[in-house]
Design a protein around this motif. Structure first.
Motif, PDB file in Angstrom:
ATOM      1  N   GLN A 118       0.833  -1.207   0.000  1.00  0.00           N
ATOM      2  CA  GLN A 118       0.000   0.000   0.000  1.00  0.00           C
ATOM      3  C   GLN A 118       0.864   1.252   0.000  1.00  0.00           C
ATOM      4  O   GLN A 118       0.546   2.232  -0.680  1.00  0.00           O
ATOM      5  CB  GLN A 118      -0.933   0.006   1.204  1.00  0.00           C
ATOM      6  CG  GLN A 118      -2.032  -1.026   1.140  1.00  0.00           C
ATOM      7  CD  GLN A 118      -2.832  -1.040   2.426  1.00  0.00           C
ATOM      8  OE1 GLN A 118      -2.284  -1.174   3.507  1.00  0.00           O
ATOM      9  NE2 GLN A 118      -4.138  -0.889   2.280  1.00  0.00           N
ATOM     10  N   THR A 119       1.940   1.228   0.772  1.00  0.00           N
ATOM     11  CA  THR A 119       2.854   2.368   0.811  1.00  0.00           C
ATOM     12  C   THR A 119       3.466   2.587  -0.567  1.00  0.00           C
ATOM     13  O   THR A 119       3.528   3.715  -1.063  1.00  0.00           O
ATOM     14  CB  THR A 119       3.964   2.146   1.862  1.00  0.00           C
ATOM     15  OG1 THR A 119       3.361   1.979   3.145  1.00  0.00           O
ATOM     16  CG2 THR A 119       4.931   3.312   1.906  1.00  0.00           C
ATOM     17  N   ALA A 120       3.909   1.503  -1.196  1.00  0.00           N
ATOM     18  CA  ALA A 120       4.498   1.591  -2.530  1.00  0.00           C
ATOM     19  C   ALA A 120       3.498   2.160  -3.531  1.00  0.00           C
ATOM     20  O   ALA A 120       3.839   3.044  -4.336  1.00  0.00           O
ATOM     21  CB  ALA A 120       4.985   0.219  -2.978  1.00  0.00           C
ATOM     22  N   ALA A 121       2.263   1.683  -3.475  1.00  0.00           N
ATOM     23  CA  ALA A 121       1.232   2.181  -4.396  1.00  0.00           C
ATOM     24  C   ALA A 121       0.953   3.662  -4.162  1.00  0.00           C
ATOM     25  O   ALA A 121       0.816   4.436  -5.116  1.00  0.00           O
ATOM     26  CB  ALA A 121      -0.047   1.357  -4.246  1.00  0.00           C
ATOM     27  N   ALA A 122       0.867   4.057  -2.897  1.00  0.00           N
ATOM     28  CA  ALA A 122       0.576   5.456  -2.569  1.00  0.00           C
ATOM     29  C   ALA A 122       1.689   6.390  -3.027  1.00  0.00           C
ATOM     30  O   ALA A 122       1.425   7.523  -3.448  1.00  0.00           O
ATOM     31  CB  ALA A 122       0.361   5.609  -1.067  1.00  0.00           C
ATOM     32  N   LEU A 123       2.932   5.914  -2.980  1.00  0.00           N
ATOM     33  CA  LEU A 123       4.074   6.759  -3.334  1.00  0.00           C
ATOM     34  C   LEU A 123       4.538   6.566  -4.772  1.00  0.00           C
ATOM     35  O   LEU A 123       5.439   7.266  -5.233  1.00  0.00           O
ATOM     36  CB  LEU A 123       5.242   6.485  -2.378  1.00  0.00           C
ATOM     37  CG  LEU A 123       4.953   6.718  -0.901  1.00  0.00           C
ATOM     38  CD1 LEU A 123       6.183   6.401  -0.068  1.00  0.00           C
ATOM     39  CD2 LEU A 123       4.476   8.133  -0.654  1.00  0.00           C
ATOM     40  N   GLY A 124       3.954   5.583  -5.465  1.00  0.00           N
ATOM     41  CA  GLY A 124       4.351   5.325  -6.848  1.00  0.00           C
ATOM     42  C   GLY A 124       5.752   4.744  -6.959  1.00  0.00           C
ATOM     43  O   GLY A 124       6.488   5.043  -7.905  1.00  0.00           O
ATOM     44  N   LEU A 125       6.115   3.920  -5.975  1.00  0.00           N
ATOM     45  CA  LEU A 125       7.446   3.299  -5.940  1.00  0.00           C
ATOM     46  C   LEU A 125       7.308   1.786  -5.965  1.00  0.00           C
ATOM     47  O   LEU A 125       6.296   1.253  -5.516  1.00  0.00           O
ATOM     48  CB  LEU A 125       8.186   3.698  -4.657  1.00  0.00           C
ATOM     49  CG  LEU A 125       8.515   5.175  -4.455  1.00  0.00           C
ATOM     50  CD1 LEU A 125       9.043   5.407  -3.050  1.00  0.00           C
ATOM     51  CD2 LEU A 125       9.518   5.637  -5.500  1.00  0.00           C
ATOM     52  N   PRO A 126       8.336   1.086  -6.423  1.00  0.00           N
ATOM     53  CA  PRO A 126       8.310  -0.373  -6.323  1.00  0.00           C
ATOM     54  C   PRO A 126       8.397  -0.797  -4.851  1.00  0.00           C
ATOM     55  O   PRO A 126       8.993  -0.097  -4.025  1.00  0.00           O
ATOM     56  CB  PRO A 126       9.566  -0.836  -7.072  1.00  0.00           C
ATOM     57  CG  PRO A 126      10.081   0.354  -7.792  1.00  0.00           C
ATOM     58  CD  PRO A 126       9.509   1.568  -7.150  1.00  0.00           C
ATOM     59  N   VAL A 127       7.826  -1.939  -4.522  1.00  0.00           N
ATOM     60  CA  VAL A 127       7.837  -2.444  -3.150  1.00  0.00           C
ATOM     61  C   VAL A 127       9.264  -2.587  -2.638  1.00  0.00           C
ATOM     62  O   VAL A 127       9.555  -2.247  -1.484  1.00  0.00           O
ATOM     63  CB  VAL A 127       7.086  -3.797  -3.062  1.00  0.00           C
ATOM     64  CG1 VAL A 127       7.229  -4.420  -1.686  1.00  0.00           C
ATOM     65  CG2 VAL A 127       5.617  -3.611  -3.407  1.00  0.00           C
ATOM     66  N   GLU A 128      10.170  -3.060  -3.495  1.00  0.00           N
ATOM     67  CA  GLU A 128      11.567  -3.245  -3.079  1.00  0.00           C
ATOM     68  C   GLU A 128      12.199  -1.920  -2.685  1.00  0.00           C
ATOM     69  O   GLU A 128      13.002  -1.854  -1.755  1.00  0.00           O
ATOM     70  CB  GLU A 128      12.397  -3.893  -4.208  1.00  0.00           C
ATOM     71  CG  GLU A 128      11.958  -5.289  -4.577  1.00  0.00           C
ATOM     72  CD  GLU A 128      10.694  -5.311  -5.456  1.00  0.00           C
ATOM     73  OE1 GLU A 128      10.399  -4.299  -6.139  1.00  0.00           O
ATOM     74  OE2 GLU A 128      10.000  -6.328  -5.443  1.00  0.00           O
ATOM     75  N   ARG A 129      11.842  -0.864  -3.375  1.00  0.00           N
ATOM     76  CA  ARG A 129      12.387   0.474  -3.060  1.00  0.00           C
ATOM     77  C   ARG A 129      11.866   0.948  -1.704  1.00  0.00           C
ATOM     78  O   ARG A 129      12.613   1.493  -0.901  1.00  0.00           O
ATOM     79  CB  ARG A 129      12.008   1.457  -4.163  1.00  0.00           C
ATOM     80  CG  ARG A 129      12.490   2.854  -3.934  1.00  0.00           C
ATOM     81  CD  ARG A 129      13.939   3.007  -4.350  1.00  0.00           C
ATOM     82  NE  ARG A 129      14.316   4.398  -4.207  1.00  0.00           N
ATOM     83  CZ  ARG A 129      15.320   4.805  -3.458  1.00  0.00           C
ATOM     84  NH1 ARG A 129      16.073   3.956  -2.830  1.00  0.00           N
ATOM     85  NH2 ARG A 129      15.591   6.082  -3.361  1.00  0.00           N
ATOM     86  N   VAL A 130      10.577   0.734  -1.446  1.00  0.00           N
ATOM     87  CA  VAL A 130      10.003   1.104  -0.150  1.00  0.00           C
ATOM     88  C   VAL A 130      10.706   0.328   0.955  1.00  0.00           C
ATOM     89  O   VAL A 130      11.069   0.894   2.004  1.00  0.00           O
ATOM     90  CB  VAL A 130       8.477   0.847  -0.127  1.00  0.00           C
ATOM     91  CG1 VAL A 130       7.930   0.926   1.286  1.00  0.00           C
ATOM     92  CG2 VAL A 130       7.763   1.835  -1.041  1.00  0.00           C
ATOM     93  N   ARG A 131      10.932  -0.956   0.738  1.00  0.00           N
ATOM     94  CA  ARG A 131      11.619  -1.791   1.729  1.00  0.00           C
ATOM     95  C   ARG A 131      13.027  -1.266   1.990  1.00  0.00           C
ATOM     96  O   ARG A 131      13.470  -1.172   3.133  1.00  0.00           O
ATOM     97  CB  ARG A 131      11.662  -3.239   1.253  1.00  0.00           C
ATOM     98  CG  ARG A 131      12.199  -4.213   2.294  1.00  0.00           C
ATOM     99  CD  ARG A 131      12.122  -5.653   1.802  1.00  0.00           C
ATOM    100  NE  ARG A 131      10.749  -6.015   1.467  1.00  0.00           N
ATOM    101  CZ  ARG A 131      10.371  -6.553   0.306  1.00  0.00           C
ATOM    102  NH1 ARG A 131      11.256  -6.842  -0.624  1.00  0.00           N
ATOM    103  NH2 ARG A 131       9.105  -6.845   0.085  1.00  0.00           N
ATOM    104  N   ALA A 132      13.741  -0.908   0.925  1.00  0.00           N
ATOM    105  CA  ALA A 132      15.112  -0.411   1.067  1.00  0.00           C
ATOM    106  C   ALA A 132      15.144   0.931   1.802  1.00  0.00           C
ATOM    107  O   ALA A 132      15.996   1.152   2.672  1.00  0.00           O
ATOM    108  CB  ALA A 132      15.763  -0.272  -0.302  1.00  0.00           C
ATOM    109  N   ILE A 133      14.220   1.817   1.473  1.00  0.00           N
ATOM    110  CA  ILE A 133      14.163   3.121   2.144  1.00  0.00           C
ATOM    111  C   ILE A 133      13.861   2.934   3.630  1.00  0.00           C
ATOM    112  O   ILE A 133      14.490   3.562   4.491  1.00  0.00           O
ATOM    113  CB  ILE A 133      13.105   4.033   1.481  1.00  0.00           C
ATOM    114  CG1 ILE A 133      13.543   4.426   0.075  1.00  0.00           C
ATOM    115  CG2 ILE A 133      12.840   5.282   2.332  1.00  0.00           C
ATOM    116  CD1 ILE A 133      12.445   5.065  -0.757  1.00  0.00           C
ATOM    117  N   CYS A 134      12.917   2.060   3.940  1.00  0.00           N
ATOM    118  CA  CYS A 134      12.542   1.810   5.325  1.00  0.00           C
ATOM    119  C   CYS A 134      13.717   1.223   6.109  1.00  0.00           C
ATOM    120  O   CYS A 134      14.015   1.659   7.232  1.00  0.00           O
ATOM    121  CB  CYS A 134      11.329   0.880   5.387  1.00  0.00           C
ATOM    122  SG  CYS A 134      10.613   0.729   7.026  1.00  0.00           S
TER     123      CYS A 134
END
Length: 195
Positions: A118-134
């Motif tokens: 959901q975070t990835a969809a809201a920010l327009g980022l791939p899930v892997e990128r959200v995971r890496a940023i987190c």
């Protein structure tokens, strides 16, 4: 006709007031974490939240069946993402050492408990990128906080006592408050937003 409209507007205003009374504190805390402001000095966070709440109120009648908190949180995140450049130089809040994007991901994932997808969809980022940023943001916050023993004092060796469990590969939403507490015990204690 006017009486019906006035009654509907009155009901809408009362429902919205009840929502803000119940959710306003948590939403303001999230906004302060995003803007990187210290406790007691949340002017930018208040402006950001006011804009998000205004948009929620404008759509209030169309939110039937939708969670107004979820809608306001998404709006708050979108407004922050759009205005993130204004918050590049935070003033000492709990997440001040992070970039605006890191703060946004950390607040959504850990403080709010929004799933990676959901975070990835809201920010327009791939899930892997959200995971890496987190992961990067959590690592930065952990490295900023001094390690504490089970008794709340720094261990003499500078290494944390072993708990006997291997470290996790990700930080689940249930650890958000503990992470905020750990970060708040560092040198900047008392300058962050209280959990």
């Amino acid at each position: 006709m006017r009486e019906r409209r006035a009654a509907r507007d009155g009901r809408r205003a009362r429902e919205f007031e009840v929502f803000v009374a119940g959710a306003g504190g948590r939403l303001l805390h999230a906004a302060a974490l995003l803007t990187g402001e210290p406790t007691g000095d949340t002017e930018a966070a208040e402006r950001l939240l006011t804009a998000a709440l205004a948009r929620t109120y404008a759509r209030w009648d169309r939110l039937r069946g939708e969670d107004p908190y979820d809608h306001t949180r998404r709006t708050l995140a979108a407004l922050f993402a759009h205005r993130g450049h204004r918050y590049r130089h935070p003033r000492g809040g709990l997440l001040a050492r992070l970039t605006p994007q890191e703060r946004l991901v950390l607040v959504l994932r850990l403080y709010e408990g929004v799933a990676e997808e959901q975070t990835a969809a809201a920010l327009g980022l791939p899930v892997e990128r959200v995971r890496a940023i987190c992961t990067r943001a959590v690592t930065a916050m952990r490295s900023a906080a001094p390690r504490r023993s089970a008794y709340g004092t720094p261990p003499s060796t500078g290494t944390p006592p072993s708990t006997g469990t291997p470290p996790s590969t990700g930080t689940p939403p249930s650890k958000a408050r503990r992470m905020a507490t750990e970060a708040g015990t560092g040198a900047g204690a008392g300058t962050g937003v209280a959990p």
